[in-house]
Design a protein around this motif. Structure first.
Motif, PDB file in Angstrom:
ATOM      1  N   VAL A  14       0.835  -1.207   0.000  1.00 25.61           N
ATOM      2  CA  VAL A  14       0.000   0.000   0.000  1.00 25.61           C
ATOM      3  C   VAL A  14       0.870   1.257   0.000  1.00 25.61           C
ATOM      4  CG1 VAL A  14      -1.655   1.339   1.372  1.00 25.61           C
ATOM      5  CG2 VAL A  14      -1.985  -1.117   1.078  1.00 25.61           C
ATOM      6  N   CYS A  15       1.871   1.296   0.867  1.00 23.06           N
ATOM      7  CA  CYS A  15       2.752   2.473   0.950  1.00 23.06           C
ATOM      8  C   CYS A  15       3.513   2.690  -0.349  1.00 23.06           C
ATOM      9  CB  CYS A  15       3.722   2.339   2.120  1.00 23.06           C
ATOM     10  SG  CYS A  15       2.936   2.519   3.721  1.00 23.06           S
ATOM     11  N   LEU A  16       3.988   1.613  -0.965  1.00 20.77           N
ATOM     12  CA  LEU A  16       4.722   1.736  -2.220  1.00 20.77           C
ATOM     13  C   LEU A  16       3.808   2.249  -3.332  1.00 20.77           C
ATOM     14  CD1 LEU A  16       7.454   1.369  -3.585  1.00 20.77           C
ATOM     15  CD2 LEU A  16       6.804  -0.996  -4.088  1.00 20.77           C
ATOM     16  N   ALA A  17       2.580   1.728  -3.397  1.00 21.36           N
ATOM     17  CA  ALA A  17       1.631   2.199  -4.412  1.00 21.36           C
ATOM     18  C   ALA A  17       1.299   3.679  -4.203  1.00 21.36           C
ATOM     19  CB  ALA A  17       0.359   1.353  -4.375  1.00 21.36           C
ATOM     20  N   LEU A  18       1.083   4.086  -2.957  1.00 16.03           N
ATOM     21  CA  LEU A  18       0.771   5.495  -2.675  1.00 16.03           C
ATOM     22  C   LEU A  18       1.973   6.393  -2.954  1.00 16.03           C
ATOM     23  CD1 LEU A  18      -1.353   5.169   0.592  1.00 16.03           C
ATOM     24  CD2 LEU A  18      -2.150   5.796  -1.700  1.00 16.03           C
ATOM     25  N   ALA A  19       3.172   5.931  -2.628  1.00 14.76           N
ATOM     26  CA  ALA A  19       4.374   6.726  -2.907  1.00 14.76           C
ATOM     27  C   ALA A  19       4.558   6.900  -4.415  1.00 14.76           C
ATOM     28  CB  ALA A  19       5.605   6.075  -2.288  1.00 14.76           C
ATOM     29  N   LYS A  20       4.345   5.835  -5.172  1.00 15.28           N
ATOM     30  CA  LYS A  20       4.453   5.928  -6.631  1.00 15.28           C
ATOM     31  C   LYS A  20       3.386   6.871  -7.189  1.00 15.28           C
ATOM     32  CE  LYS A  20       6.400   1.352  -7.527  1.00 15.28           C
ATOM     33  NZ  LYS A  20       6.121   0.018  -8.108  1.00 15.28           N
ATOM     34  N   ALA A  21       2.155   6.737  -6.698  1.00 12.72           N
ATOM     35  CA  ALA A  21       1.076   7.618  -7.153  1.00 12.72           C
ATOM     36  C   ALA A  21       1.400   9.072  -6.812  1.00 12.72           C
ATOM     37  CB  ALA A  21      -0.250   7.198  -6.517  1.00 12.72           C
ATOM     38  N   ALA A  63       9.939   6.151   2.561  1.00 14.72           N
ATOM     39  CA  ALA A  63      10.888   5.813   3.629  1.00 14.72           C
ATOM     40  C   ALA A  63      10.484   4.527   4.346  1.00 14.72           C
ATOM     41  CB  ALA A  63      10.987   6.965   4.623  1.00 14.72           C
ATOM     42  N   THR A  64       9.178   4.299   4.495  1.00 14.36           N
ATOM     43  CA  THR A  64       8.742   3.056   5.130  1.00 14.36           C
ATOM     44  C   THR A  64       9.117   1.860   4.264  1.00 14.36           C
ATOM     45  OG1 THR A  64       6.512   3.028   4.146  1.00 14.36           O
ATOM     46  CG2 THR A  64       6.777   4.225   6.229  1.00 14.36           C
ATOM     47  N   VAL A 140      -2.676  16.883   6.086  1.00 14.26           N
ATOM     48  CA  VAL A 140      -1.321  16.932   5.540  1.00 14.26           C
ATOM     49  C   VAL A 140      -0.334  16.309   6.528  1.00 14.26           C
ATOM     50  CG1 VAL A 140       0.532  18.457   4.755  1.00 14.26           C
ATOM     51  CG2 VAL A 140      -1.844  18.968   4.151  1.00 14.26           C
ATOM     52  N   GLY A 141      -0.453  16.649   7.810  1.00 10.94           N
ATOM     53  CA  GLY A 141       0.474  16.158   8.825  1.00 10.94           C
ATOM     54  C   GLY A 141       0.215  14.735   9.291  1.00 10.94           C
ATOM     55  N   ALA A 142      -0.908  14.147   8.892  1.00 10.26           N
ATOM     56  CA  ALA A 142      -1.250  12.784   9.333  1.00 10.26           C
ATOM     57  C   ALA A 142      -0.243  11.749   8.851  1.00 10.26           C
ATOM     58  CB  ALA A 142      -2.647  12.412   8.860  1.00 10.26           C
ATOM     59  N   VAL A 143       0.514  12.074   7.814  1.00  9.58           N
ATOM     60  CA  VAL A 143       1.503  11.123   7.306  1.00  9.58           C
ATOM     61  C   VAL A 143       2.603  10.858   8.331  1.00  9.58           C
ATOM     62  CG1 VAL A 143       3.010  12.799   6.148  1.00  9.58           C
ATOM     63  CG2 VAL A 143       2.804  10.473   5.250  1.00  9.58           C
ATOM     64  N   ILE A 144       2.845  11.781   9.240  1.00 10.20           N
ATOM     65  CA  ILE A 144       3.928  11.590  10.219  1.00 10.20           C
ATOM     66  C   ILE A 144       3.612  10.435  11.169  1.00 10.20           C
ATOM     67  CG2 ILE A 144       5.209  12.684  12.109  1.00 10.20           C
ATOM     68  CD1 ILE A 144       4.919  15.313  10.476  1.00 10.20           C
ATOM     69  N   PRO A 145       2.472  10.428  11.869  1.00 12.92           N
ATOM     70  CA  PRO A 145       2.197   9.264  12.715  1.00 12.92           C
ATOM     71  C   PRO A 145       1.951   7.986  11.917  1.00 12.92           C
ATOM     72  CG  PRO A 145       0.367  10.808  12.808  1.00 12.92           C
ATOM     73  CD  PRO A 145       1.477  11.487  12.064  1.00 12.92           C
ATOM     74  N   ILE A 146       1.410   8.108  10.714  1.00 13.86           N
ATOM     75  CA  ILE A 146       1.218   6.928   9.871  1.00 13.86           C
ATOM     76  C   ILE A 146       2.574   6.293   9.557  1.00 13.86           C
ATOM     77  CG2 ILE A 146       0.554   6.166   7.547  1.00 13.86           C
ATOM     78  CD1 ILE A 146      -1.772   8.229   7.743  1.00 13.86           C
ATOM     79  N   THR A 147       3.533   7.121   9.176  1.00 10.67           N
ATOM     80  CA  THR A 147       4.883   6.629   8.887  1.00 10.67           C
ATOM     81  C   THR A 147       5.493   5.953  10.103  1.00 10.67           C
ATOM     82  OG1 THR A 147       5.230   8.325   7.214  1.00 10.67           O
ATOM     83  CG2 THR A 147       7.200   7.332   8.176  1.00 10.67           C
ATOM     84  N   CYS A 148       5.345   6.582  11.260  1.00  9.70           N
ATOM     85  CA  CYS A 148       5.900   5.999  12.494  1.00  9.70           C
ATOM     86  C   CYS A 148       5.295   4.624  12.769  1.00  9.70           C
ATOM     87  CB  CYS A 148       5.649   6.926  13.680  1.00  9.70           C
ATOM     88  SG  CYS A 148       6.585   8.459  13.627  1.00  9.70           S
ATOM     89  N   LEU A 149       3.980   4.509  12.667  1.00  8.78           N
ATOM     90  CA  LEU A 149       3.316   3.238  12.940  1.00  8.78           C
ATOM     91  C   LEU A 149       3.738   2.157  11.946  1.00  8.78           C
ATOM     92  CD1 LEU A 149      -0.260   4.488  13.850  1.00  8.78           C
ATOM     93  CD2 LEU A 149       1.427   3.468  15.393  1.00  8.78           C
ATOM     94  N   VAL A 150       3.821   2.516  10.679  1.00  8.67           N
ATOM     95  CA  VAL A 150       4.210   1.528   9.668  1.00  8.67           C
ATOM     96  C   VAL A 150       5.648   1.063   9.901  1.00  8.67           C
ATOM     97  CG1 VAL A 150       4.613   1.178   7.195  1.00  8.67           C
ATOM     98  CG2 VAL A 150       2.536   2.329   7.958  1.00  8.67           C
ATOM     99  N   ILE A 151       6.554   1.986  10.209  1.00  6.22           N
ATOM    100  CA  ILE A 151       7.939   1.587  10.462  1.00  6.22           C
ATOM    101  C   ILE A 151       8.032   0.721  11.713  1.00  6.22           C
ATOM    102  CG2 ILE A 151      10.233   2.444  11.116  1.00  6.22           C
ATOM    103  CD1 ILE A 151       9.850   4.690   9.091  1.00  6.22           C
TER     104      ILE A 151
END
Length: 171
Positions: A14-21, A63-64, A140-151
């Motif tokens: 999911v993260c890779l698809a969203l990053a590519k998009a 980054a994840t 916009v800032g929600a990606v920060i905790p999302i990134t932390c949780l995924v990592i």
């Protein structure tokens, strides 16, 4: 495959698809901006802001993916020939480094001083909107905790996985 590894793999897809998009979105928005600026001599006000937010989301989600693939800096390098003690030390250092960096970021994304949610990063962002797009800044800032949780999930999968999954070994 264990459940944590399945969750990690699914999140990675999911993260890779969203990053590519997001990267494709950046290119499209920048091309639109260039076309409007030089073709119509009337650039859109929102394109630069949209490209910036897409860059932040794409970069952090990417980054994840890099972390899951073991492309992060290491404190203790291991190879397939490394002993069990060195591999355990590498895993312990990985967990320690990830926890020291990500847990405070995750905490202050939600809570402010004194465990006050109203002083947390996301809550404060809910009261602001971006000037060009009118987006809620918490979105916009929600990606920060999302990134932390995924990592953190990827870290759990790396640390609890088989010894062959340690950095330096083929996945």
């Amino acid at each position: 495959m264990r459940r944590i590894e399945q969750v990690s793999a699914g999140l990675d897809r999911v993260c890779l698809a969203l990053a590519k998009a997001g990267l494709i979105g950046i290119a499209v928005v920048i091309l639109l901006q260039v076309g409007a600026r030089y073709g119509m001599r009337s650039p859109y006000a929102w394109t630069e802001e949209m490209a910036r937010y897409l860059m932040v989301w794409s970069g952090l989600l990417g980054a994840t993916c890099a972390f899951r693939r073991g492309l992060d800096p290491v404190i203790v390098a291991v190879t397939p020939a490394s002993g069990r003690g060195r591999k355990m030390l590498a895993r312990a250092m990985l967990v320690l480094a990830v926890a020291i960096f990500l847990l405070p970021v995750l905490h202050y994304s939600v809570f402010g001083p004194g465990w006050n949610i109203e002083r947390g990063f996301l809550w404060r962002g809910m009261g602001r909107t971006s000037p060009g797009l009118g987006l809620n800044m918490a979105l916009v800032g929600a990606v920060i905790p999302i990134t932390c949780l995924v990592i953190l999930i990827h870290c759990a999968a790396r640390v609890t996985g088989p010894v062959a999954h340690a950095r330096g070994a083929a996945e």
